[in-house]
Design a protein around this motif. Structure first.
Motif, PDB file in Angstrom:
ATOM      1  N   VAL A   1      -3.920  -5.916   8.519  1.00 51.54           N
ATOM      2  CA  VAL A   1      -4.911  -6.984   9.051  1.00 51.54           C
ATOM      3  C   VAL A   1      -6.159  -6.638   8.246  1.00 51.54           C
ATOM      4  N   SER A   2      -6.823  -7.834   7.796  1.00 51.14           N
ATOM      5  CA  SER A   2      -7.815  -7.708   6.904  1.00 51.14           C
ATOM      6  C   SER A   2      -8.670  -9.202   6.849  1.00 51.14           C
ATOM      7  N   GLY A   3      -9.851  -9.045   6.570  1.00 54.06           N
ATOM      8  CA  GLY A   3     -10.758 -10.231   6.345  1.00 54.06           C
ATOM      9  C   GLY A   3     -10.962 -10.608   5.000  1.00 54.06           C
ATOM     10  N   GLY A   4      -9.894 -10.227   4.038  1.00 55.84           N
ATOM     11  CA  GLY A   4      -9.923 -10.574   2.593  1.00 55.84           C
ATOM     12  C   GLY A   4      -9.418  -9.484   2.016  1.00 55.84           C
ATOM     13  N   ASN A   5     -10.194  -8.418   1.252  1.00 55.06           N
ATOM     14  CA  ASN A   5      -9.765  -7.945   0.184  1.00 55.06           C
ATOM     15  C   ASN A   5      -8.695  -7.141   0.535  1.00 55.06           C
ATOM     16  N   HIS A   6      -8.568  -6.340   1.805  1.00 53.76           N
ATOM     17  CA  HIS A   6      -7.336  -5.462   1.940  1.00 53.76           C
ATOM     18  C   HIS A   6      -6.034  -6.213   2.040  1.00 53.76           C
ATOM     19  N   ALA A   7      -6.121  -7.459   2.608  1.00 52.01           N
ATOM     20  CA  ALA A   7      -4.895  -8.388   2.762  1.00 52.01           C
ATOM     21  C   ALA A   7      -4.425  -8.630   1.347  1.00 52.01           C
ATOM     22  N   ILE A   8      -5.431  -9.077   0.342  1.00 51.08           N
ATOM     23  CA  ILE A   8      -5.298  -9.145  -1.106  1.00 51.08           C
ATOM     24  C   ILE A   8      -4.496  -7.838  -1.709  1.00 51.08           C
ATOM     25  N   ALA A   9      -5.064  -7.072  -1.627  1.00 53.56           N
ATOM     26  CA  ALA A   9      -4.624  -5.503  -2.043  1.00 53.56           C
ATOM     27  C   ALA A   9      -3.161  -5.387  -1.511  1.00 53.56           C
ATOM     28  N   VAL A  10      -2.934  -5.423  -0.309  1.00 50.60           N
ATOM     29  CA  VAL A  10      -1.509  -4.975   0.166  1.00 50.60           C
ATOM     30  C   VAL A  10      -0.508  -6.089  -0.311  1.00 50.60           C
ATOM     31  N   ALA A  11      -0.918  -7.362  -0.283  1.00 51.93           N
ATOM     32  CA  ALA A  11      -0.041  -8.247  -0.654  1.00 51.93           C
ATOM     33  C   ALA A  11       0.430  -8.254  -2.218  1.00 51.93           C
TER      34      ALA A  11
ATOM     35  N   PHE B   1     -11.598  -2.328  -4.553  1.00 53.57           N
ATOM     36  CA  PHE B   1     -11.319  -0.845  -4.509  1.00 53.57           C
ATOM     37  C   PHE B   1     -10.249  -0.659  -3.518  1.00 53.57           C
ATOM     38  N   LYS B   2      -9.623  -1.717  -2.701  1.00 54.25           N
ATOM     39  CA  LYS B   2      -8.702  -1.751  -1.902  1.00 54.25           C
ATOM     40  C   LYS B   2      -7.384  -1.422  -2.272  1.00 54.25           C
ATOM     41  N   ALA B   3      -7.006  -1.786  -3.392  1.00 56.00           N
ATOM     42  CA  ALA B   3      -5.652  -1.385  -4.115  1.00 56.00           C
ATOM     43  C   ALA B   3      -5.584  -0.161  -4.254  1.00 56.00           C
ATOM     44  N   ARG B   4      -6.433   0.968  -4.369  1.00 56.96           N
ATOM     45  CA  ARG B   4      -6.281   2.293  -4.198  1.00 56.96           C
ATOM     46  C   ARG B   4      -5.766   2.858  -3.049  1.00 56.96           C
ATOM     47  N   GLY B   5      -6.283   2.621  -1.997  1.00 51.34           N
ATOM     48  CA  GLY B   5      -5.830   3.119  -0.754  1.00 51.34           C
ATOM     49  C   GLY B   5      -4.501   2.410  -0.214  1.00 51.34           C
ATOM     50  N   ALA B   6      -4.345   1.080  -0.475  1.00 48.78           N
ATOM     51  CA  ALA B   6      -3.037   0.301  -0.481  1.00 48.78           C
ATOM     52  C   ALA B   6      -1.652   0.970  -0.915  1.00 48.78           C
TER      53      ALA B   6
ATOM     54  N   GLY C   1      -6.723   7.472  -0.941  1.00 44.96           N
ATOM     55  CA  GLY C   1      -6.655   6.677  -1.814  1.00 44.96           C
ATOM     56  C   GLY C   1      -8.025   6.360  -2.320  1.00 44.96           C
ATOM     57  N   GLN C   2      -8.849   5.651  -1.135  1.00 50.95           N
ATOM     58  CA  GLN C   2     -10.312   5.144  -1.811  1.00 50.95           C
ATOM     59  C   GLN C   2     -11.047   6.316  -2.084  1.00 50.95           C
ATOM     60  N   GLY C   3     -10.959   7.646  -1.677  1.00 44.98           N
ATOM     61  CA  GLY C   3     -11.562   8.515  -2.281  1.00 44.98           C
ATOM     62  C   GLY C   3     -11.572   8.664  -3.757  1.00 44.98           C
ATOM     63  N   THR C   4     -10.564   8.181  -4.571  1.00 43.07           N
ATOM     64  CA  THR C   4     -10.412   8.527  -5.915  1.00 43.07           C
ATOM     65  C   THR C   4     -11.466   7.872  -6.473  1.00 43.07           C
ATOM     66  N   VAL C   5     -12.153   6.739  -5.944  1.00 37.51           N
ATOM     67  CA  VAL C   5     -13.436   6.235  -6.446  1.00 37.51           C
ATOM     68  C   VAL C   5     -14.426   7.282  -6.755  1.00 37.51           C
ATOM     69  N   GLY C   6     -14.784   8.157  -5.478  1.00 40.69           N
ATOM     70  CA  GLY C   6     -15.478   9.131  -5.533  1.00 40.69           C
ATOM     71  C   GLY C   6     -15.329  10.259  -6.488  1.00 40.69           C
ATOM     72  N   LEU C   7     -13.919  10.655  -6.759  1.00 42.53           N
ATOM     73  CA  LEU C   7     -13.328  11.668  -7.661  1.00 42.53           C
ATOM     74  C   LEU C   7     -13.737  11.160  -9.130  1.00 42.53           C
TER      75      LEU C   7
END
Length: 319
Positions: free
Chosen positions: A74-84, A50-55, A152-158
Motif C-alpha cells: 500500500v502506498s501514496g506513491g513512492n513505495h508503490a513504484i518501488a515495489v512494482a 530511497f524506497k527501492a532499498r527496503g522493497a 534496507g532503508q537504513g543502508t542510506v544511513g550506512l
C-alpha cells in the motif's frame, strides 16, 4: 530494535540491485544556510526514491511459496513504484493498493512496471484492502512496519556515515518512519555523536502525535504531501524514533513546496515536497544548535512532476 548488523546484512543483500547514491557537499546550500551542507542524493536511486532499498531487501528475503503467492503493498506513491519496479526485476508478482489521491504519474509507473494497481477511496481504505489481500495469501511488503524494510532503508544511513565528511546534524523526512528509523540506527552505531532530526508536514504529523501520546495514534490527514501521509506510524518506527531521534520538527505544506524550489535553485537538485520540507527545518535546527553545525540532508526522492509542483507553488503564491 534494528541493529547495525542487520543493516550491514541488508546492504550486502541489495548491493547488486540498487544504486549507491552520491553523498556530496552542496556549495549552493552551504551558501544559502551559512554552514557546510552535505546532501545524500536518494532521488537518483532506482525508482526515484530511497524506497527501492527496503522493497528490494524484503523481496530478496521471500521464500519460494511467498514468491509464488505474490506480494501486496500500500502506498501514496513512492513505495508503490518501488515495489512494482523491483518486483518485476526480481520476477515476483505484485499488487499495489493506492489511494485515489495518489499522483497519477505514480499510478502510471506502477502499472507500466507490470504491477496490478488497485485504487481505494481513502488512505484508510487502501490499508484495509491490503490487509484483505494479505488474508487471501499475499505477502505484505509494508512501507515501514517491517524489520527487513527498515534495515534496507537504513543502508542510506550506512552510506552517509561512510561517505560524508564531518557532520553534526542529519535531517530526515518522516512519513511512516521507516527511513528515519533505519538511518538513525545506522548513524547511532557509526557516528554516535551526530544528532538526528525528523521532519513532518502539517496535516501529516503522525510521528509527532505518536511521541505526544507515547505510542502510535491515528491522525486526520490534510497535507498535500501524500508521500508523507500514512494514517499512523507503527509501534516499531515509534520505538526507534523515540529512542534515537533528537526531535521531530513540523513545517507547513507551503514551506515544503518552497523547499523544492530552493533546492532546485541552490542545490541544482530536483526533489519532491517530501524532501523540500528539510530545508525550512534545517533553518530551525540552525537556530537551535548555533554556529559550528555541519548539516547532512537526506534528499529522499523526486517523484513529483514539475507541473504538479508548479501548480502547488501557484496555490501558495510562491515564486
Amino acid at each position: 530494535m534494528i541493529g547495525v548488523g542487520e543493516i550491514e546484512a541488508a546492504a550486502e543483500l541489495i548491493a547488486g540491485h540498487v544504486v549507491r547514491t552520491p553523498t556530496v557537499p552542496s556549495p549552493g546550500l552551504s551558501d544559502l544556510l551559512g554552514v557546510p551542507v552535505t546532501v545524500k542524493l536518494e532521488m537518483l536511486q532506482r525508482t526515484g526514491s530511497f524506497k527501492a532499498r527496503g522493497a528490494t531487501a524484503k523481496l530478496l528475503g521471500l521464500g519460494e511459496a511467498e514468491r509464488a503467492a505474490g506480494v501486496v503493498a500500500v502506498s501514496g506513491g513512492n513505495h508503490a513504484i518501488a515495489v512494482a519496479v523491483m518486483a518485476a526485476a526480481l520476477d515476483v508478482k505484485a499488487t499495489v493498493v493506492m489511494p485515489r489521491s495518489a499522483p497519477a504519474r505514480a499510478v502510471e509507473i506502477a502499472e507500466s512496471a507490470g504491477a496490478a494497481v488497485r485504487l481505494a477511496d481513502t488512505v484508510d481504505a487502501a490499508f484495509a484492502l491490503m490487509e484483505r489481500l494479505q488474508g487471501e495469501g499475499m505477502t505484505v511488503v509494508h512501507p515501514f512496519d517491517d524489520p527487513d524494510v527498515i534495515a534496507g532503508q537504513g543502508t542510506v544511513g550506512l552510506e552517509l556515515a561512510e561517505d560524508a565528511g564531518e557532520l553534526t546534524d542529519v535531517l530526515v523526512s518522516i512519513g511512516g518512519g521507516g527511513l528515519i528509523s533505519g538511518v538513525a540506527a545506522a548513524l547511532r552505531a557509526r557516528r554516535p555523536g551526530v544528532r538526528v532530526w525528523g521532519v513532518e508536514t502539517e496535516g501529516a504529523e503522525t510521528m509527532s502525535a505518536a511521541l505526544a501520546a507515547q505510542g502510535p495514534v491515528p491522525v486526520a490527514l490534510s497535507s498535500i504531501v501524500s508521500t508523507l501521509s500514512p494514517p499512523a506510524v507503527s509501534q516499531l518506527t515509534y520505538e526507534h524514533v523515540s529512542a534515537l531521534v533528537n526531535e521531530v520538527l513540523v513545517v507547513s505544506d507551503a514551506e515544503a513546496v518552497q523547499g523544492v524550489l530552493d533546492l532546485a535553485e541552490h542545490a541544482k537538485a530536483w526533489t519532491e515536497p517530501a524532501a523540500g520540507c528539510l530545508l525550512p527545518a534545517a533553518r530551525r535546527v540552525l537556530d537551535r544548535v548555533g554556529d559550528g553545525a555541519r548539516l547532512g540532508l537526506v534528499l529522499c526522492g523526486a517523484n513529483a512532476a514539475p507541473a504538479t509542483v508548479t501548480a502547488q507553488a501557484a496555490h501558495f503564491g510562491l515564486h
